[in-house]
Design a protein around this motif. Structure first.
Motif, PDB file in Angstrom:
ATOM      1  N   MET A 213      12.487  -2.035 -11.052  1.00  0.00           N
ATOM      2  CA  MET A 213      13.618  -1.419 -10.355  1.00  0.00           C
ATOM      3  C   MET A 213      13.131  -0.579  -9.168  1.00  0.00           C
ATOM      4  O   MET A 213      13.738  -0.592  -8.086  1.00  0.00           O
ATOM      5  N   ALA A 214      12.036   0.148  -9.379  1.00  0.00           N
ATOM      6  CA  ALA A 214      11.492   0.975  -8.297  1.00  0.00           C
ATOM      7  C   ALA A 214      11.029   0.105  -7.134  1.00  0.00           C
ATOM      8  O   ALA A 214      11.249   0.440  -5.959  1.00  0.00           O
ATOM      9  N   TRP A 215      10.391  -1.020  -7.443  1.00  0.00           N
ATOM     10  CA  TRP A 215       9.911  -1.929  -6.400  1.00  0.00           C
ATOM     11  C   TRP A 215      11.085  -2.529  -5.617  1.00  0.00           C
ATOM     12  O   TRP A 215      11.076  -2.550  -4.382  1.00  0.00           O
ATOM     13  N   ILE A 216      12.087  -3.009  -6.327  1.00  0.00           N
ATOM     14  CA  ILE A 216      13.235  -3.632  -5.663  1.00  0.00           C
ATOM     15  C   ILE A 216      13.954  -2.622  -4.775  1.00  0.00           C
ATOM     16  O   ILE A 216      14.335  -2.932  -3.635  1.00  0.00           O
ATOM     17  N   ASN A 217      14.122  -1.409  -5.271  1.00  0.00           N
ATOM     18  CA  ASN A 217      14.799  -0.385  -4.470  1.00  0.00           C
ATOM     19  C   ASN A 217      13.992  -0.049  -3.218  1.00  0.00           C
ATOM     20  O   ASN A 217      14.551   0.142  -2.130  1.00  0.00           O
ATOM     21  N   PHE A 218      12.678   0.006  -3.359  1.00  0.00           N
ATOM     22  CA  PHE A 218      11.813   0.305  -2.210  1.00  0.00           C
ATOM     23  C   PHE A 218      11.914  -0.799  -1.157  1.00  0.00           C
ATOM     24  O   PHE A 218      12.065  -0.525   0.041  1.00  0.00           O
ATOM     25  N   ILE A 219      11.833  -2.049  -1.583  1.00  0.00           N
ATOM     26  CA  ILE A 219      11.880  -3.172  -0.645  1.00  0.00           C
ATOM     27  C   ILE A 219      13.262  -3.294  -0.002  1.00  0.00           C
ATOM     28  O   ILE A 219      13.396  -3.770   1.130  1.00  0.00           O
TER      29      ILE A 219
ATOM     30  N   THR B 231       0.830  -1.207   0.000  1.00  0.00           N
ATOM     31  CA  THR B 231       0.000   0.000   0.000  1.00  0.00           C
ATOM     32  C   THR B 231       0.864   1.256   0.000  1.00  0.00           C
ATOM     33  O   THR B 231       0.585   2.223  -0.722  1.00  0.00           O
ATOM     34  N   GLN B 232       1.914   1.240   0.800  1.00  0.00           N
ATOM     35  CA  GLN B 232       2.808   2.397   0.887  1.00  0.00           C
ATOM     36  C   GLN B 232       3.511   2.646  -0.449  1.00  0.00           C
ATOM     37  O   GLN B 232       3.611   3.796  -0.907  1.00  0.00           O
ATOM     38  N   PHE B 233       3.980   1.585  -1.080  1.00  0.00           N
ATOM     39  CA  PHE B 233       4.662   1.724  -2.371  1.00  0.00           C
ATOM     40  C   PHE B 233       3.719   2.293  -3.426  1.00  0.00           C
ATOM     41  O   PHE B 233       4.098   3.186  -4.200  1.00  0.00           O
ATOM     42  N   GLU B 234       2.493   1.790  -3.469  1.00  0.00           N
ATOM     43  CA  GLU B 234       1.520   2.284  -4.448  1.00  0.00           C
ATOM     44  C   GLU B 234       1.212   3.762  -4.216  1.00  0.00           C
ATOM     45  O   GLU B 234       1.072   4.535  -5.174  1.00  0.00           O
ATOM     46  N   ALA B 235       1.110   4.156  -2.939  1.00  0.00           N
ATOM     47  CA  ALA B 235       0.802   5.551  -2.626  1.00  0.00           C
ATOM     48  C   ALA B 235       1.964   6.475  -2.997  1.00  0.00           C
ATOM     49  O   ALA B 235       1.754   7.592  -3.486  1.00  0.00           O
TER      50      ALA B 235
END
Length: 665
Positions: A580-586, A352-356
């Protein structure tokens, strides 16, 4: 004597219903359990129902399930009804042949249907890609999407396909019960065919249509196997989501959604039965067609109406095909990233945080095991961007050129990964992976059922614990316990050593040492005290400890396996930048702290590892037990006697499969 038989009949009936509904009753009761166990009652609570409606994965899958089920039911009911009428109008022999053909999909195994449809879609997509490239090259007025993927469109087609035979089967008997002369008589009296259909045929077959529609809807809601192979990475039905969530345990959230489904179906059945009973009592007749419907019928039977019917059929067919193509197209107005990981392997607040924060929609699905994920990818059904396989599977995927090299310039948080977890054997040059979580394998045992502390793998082969030992139900981990006990490498390729390890397992099994070979079931058995010893993962032990404080964990003195799960991007992923954005966020410290607290698995992020004890104390108001922290994040001296899995040669993997089959698991 009659009274005696009557009493016995009632008792037998009661036992049958008890057998049928006792599991459902137990499920309903534990949906109100305050704790997260299905064996230990800790008090009444509605928290799991509240949690259910805040669970984005479940609610999204409920929406997908209802939407695809309703659409598939409507389309299949319409098509199946007219197909049944078409069958009815044929002569006896061709009708019998078509009825037999119609029965084949219902008798066919779902796994065969699912795989066949998956392969068909994959083959069609390959053909479409070539056609779209050619078509776009010869003209520039219309641009066709060159890439189609499994998704909602293919899921809908699959559900319509397997539902149509059930509708035909339900409508057919009602047509056969109807006197054929009724239609002829109606037409002799001046009715057109459409008028005869509305006034004669439809009232006669309406119960069959309703039955077929209900069957189709039920089959769609309940389906898992065919959906699993045709949903792709962007769609997930409720059955698929629940299956993914049970990788670790059947959580009270699953009990809650199952309870709601059961109550909903029960209410629908009650309403239908009450309505039918009311109609029988009052003698209510079918309503006459409304004047508007009568005028529409007359128009459709006119010469202009016949042309209209043909045109409308063509337009609807074209609209359906265009819609399916758009739904299966890889292009999307909203940026998305398709992720596949393991069940209960992420704090969903992070999604949820990533999507926001990014505006990128996350389609999150789960796989049962590395082997299941690999099979899904090889079949073409897993069109994911990011996957989270384990170390040895990563090696195999790299070997088969199935992974994309990462753009580490877009992953600045990779610098936070502890140097111990970089340049590992599965990715020695750090080209394909970013570590996600790690842990160790050991022995979990119940201190109230075992007289003395366990320190060796020998406990898994000891007669004194016969009938109380749980062994892994996967060949790599089970063989690893025996190899470790014998002092051999977990990655040995010596057939003699592997045969010796196999014989050790086989002998223990024949002597009744093992109660069962398990994976997810170990939670229920160890938490409930139904077994004394089991080999499993450290993070899962800490989850079990919350429900049974009598459990203990040890990494045996002979050594064990330490594993790393890492984020990878599949070759040709359609959403590379989003991945890439998802991996960096996690990979960020904040995300790793949340995941450590949720998973009880250690983070590869050095800052998160160091900060977690303080994070835990701030979050819960009490210090973290150092022993628990050492189990979660094993110290270096423990890791030094552990070994990571490496990918084995194809011949050795085949030997593993042969030995496992011989073991009879």
């Amino acid at each position: 004597m009659k009274r005696r038989y009557s009493a016995m009949s009632r008792v037998f009936t009661a036992l049958v219903f008890l057998f049928l509904y006792a599991p459902i009753l137990l499920l309903i009761v534990f949906s109100f359990n305050k704790g997260n166990s299905n064996t230990v009652w800790t008090g009444f609570s509605l928290d799991w129902y509240k949690s259910l409606f805040h669970n984005r994965l479940i609610m999204r899958s409920v929406y997908t399930t209802l939407l695809v089920s309703l659409l598939a039911t409507a389309i299949a009911t319409f098509a199946g009804t007219f197909a049944a009428i078409g069958f009815y109008s044929l002569r006896r022999r061709p009708r019998a042949v078509l009825n037999t053909v119609n029965s084949i999909p219902m008798m066919n195994a779902d796994i065969v249907t699912g795989v066949a449809m998956c392969l068909f879609f994959v083959a069609f997509f390959a053909f479409w890609s070539d056609f779209a490239v050619w078509f776009n090259g010869v003209q520039h007025m219309v641009t066709l999407p060159a890439r189609l993927t499994l998704g909602f469109g293919t899921l809908l087609i699959a559900h319509v396909t397997f539902n149509i035979p059930y509708v035909i089967l339900s409508v057919g008997p009602k047509l056969r019960q109807m006197d054929k002369n009724l239609v002829d008589a109606a037409q002799d009296l001046g009715c057109t065919w459409m008028q005869a259909f509305w006034k004669v045929i439809l009232p006669e077959i309406k119960p069959g249509i309703a039955s077929g529609a209900l069957t189709a809807f039920t089959m769609s809601v309940d389906d898992f196997i065919i959906s699993y192979f045709t949903a792709g990475s962007s769609s997930s039905t409720l059955a698929m989501t629940i299956y993914g969530m049970t990788k670790k345990r059947v959580t009270p959230e699953i009990n809650a959604i199952s309870t709601l489904l059961f109550v909903t179906v029960l209410l629908l059945l009650v309403i239908v039965n009450l309505r039918e009973a009311h109609m029988e009592r009052t003698g209510q007749q079918e309503r006459r067609p409304k004047p508007v419907l009568q005028r529409l019928t007359r128009f459709l039977d006119s010469p202009r109406g016949r042309w209209f019917r043909r045109g409308a059929a063509g337009v609807l067919t074209a609209a359906f095909l265009v819609t399916v193509i758009l739904l299966t197209s890889a292009t999307n107005a909203q940026p998305v990233v398709n992720v596949c990981s393991w069940g209960e392997y992420i704090d969903e607040d992070l999604i949820t945080q990533f999507e926001a924060e990014t505006g990128i929609l996350v389609n999150y699905q789960t796989a049962e095991s590395n082997e299941a994920l690999y099979s899904l990818l090889k079949s073409g059904a897993g069109d994911y961007d990011v996957i989270v396989p384990s170390d040895y599977m990563i090696s195999q995927l790299i070997e088969e050129d199935m992974l994309e090299e990462l753009d580490y310039g877009s992953i600045p948080n990779f610098s936070l990964v502890d140097s111990r977890f970089k340049n590992l054997p599965y990715d020695p040059e750090n080209r394909y992976t970013v570590p996600y979580a790690w842990g160790t394998v050991g022995i979990i045992y119940n201190t109230t059922m075992i007289g003395e502390p366990i320190t060796s793998w020998s406990a898994l082969f000891d007669d004194q614990y016969a009938g109380n030992v749980l062994m892994f139900r996967n060949s790599r981990d089970a063989m690893a316990t025996a190899l470790s006990y014998l002092g051999y490498s977990l990655n040995t390729t010596d057939p003699i050593q592997l045969r010796e390890a196999f014989e050790l397992l086989k002998d223990a099994k024949s002597r009744g040492v093992y109660q069962s070979f398990v994976m997810d079931e170990i939670f229920q058995k160890l938490e409930g005290g139904n077994a004394a010893i089991g080999a499993y993962y450290a993070g899962d032990y800490l989850t079990m400890l919350e429900n049974n404080e009598d459990l203990a964990f040890v990494v045996p003195e002979e050594g064990s396996n330490w594993f790393m799960d890492a984020m990878c991007v599949l070759k040709g992923a359609p959403h590379f930048d989003e991945a890439m954005a998802w991996i960096n966020f996690i990979a960020s410290t904040e995300a790793n702290l949340k995941n450590m607290d949720y998973l009880w698995y250690a983070s590869p992020n050095q800052e998160a590892l160091e900060q977690y004890p303080a994070y835990y104390e701030e979050l819960y108001g009490e210090p973290l037990d150092p022993e628990i922290y050492e189990i979660m994040a094993a110290p270096q001296e423990v890791l030094d006697r552990c070994e990571a899995y490496l990918v084995l040669p194809a011949s050795i993997r085949a030997l593993y499969n042969d030995l496992w089959t011989e073991l009879g698991i």
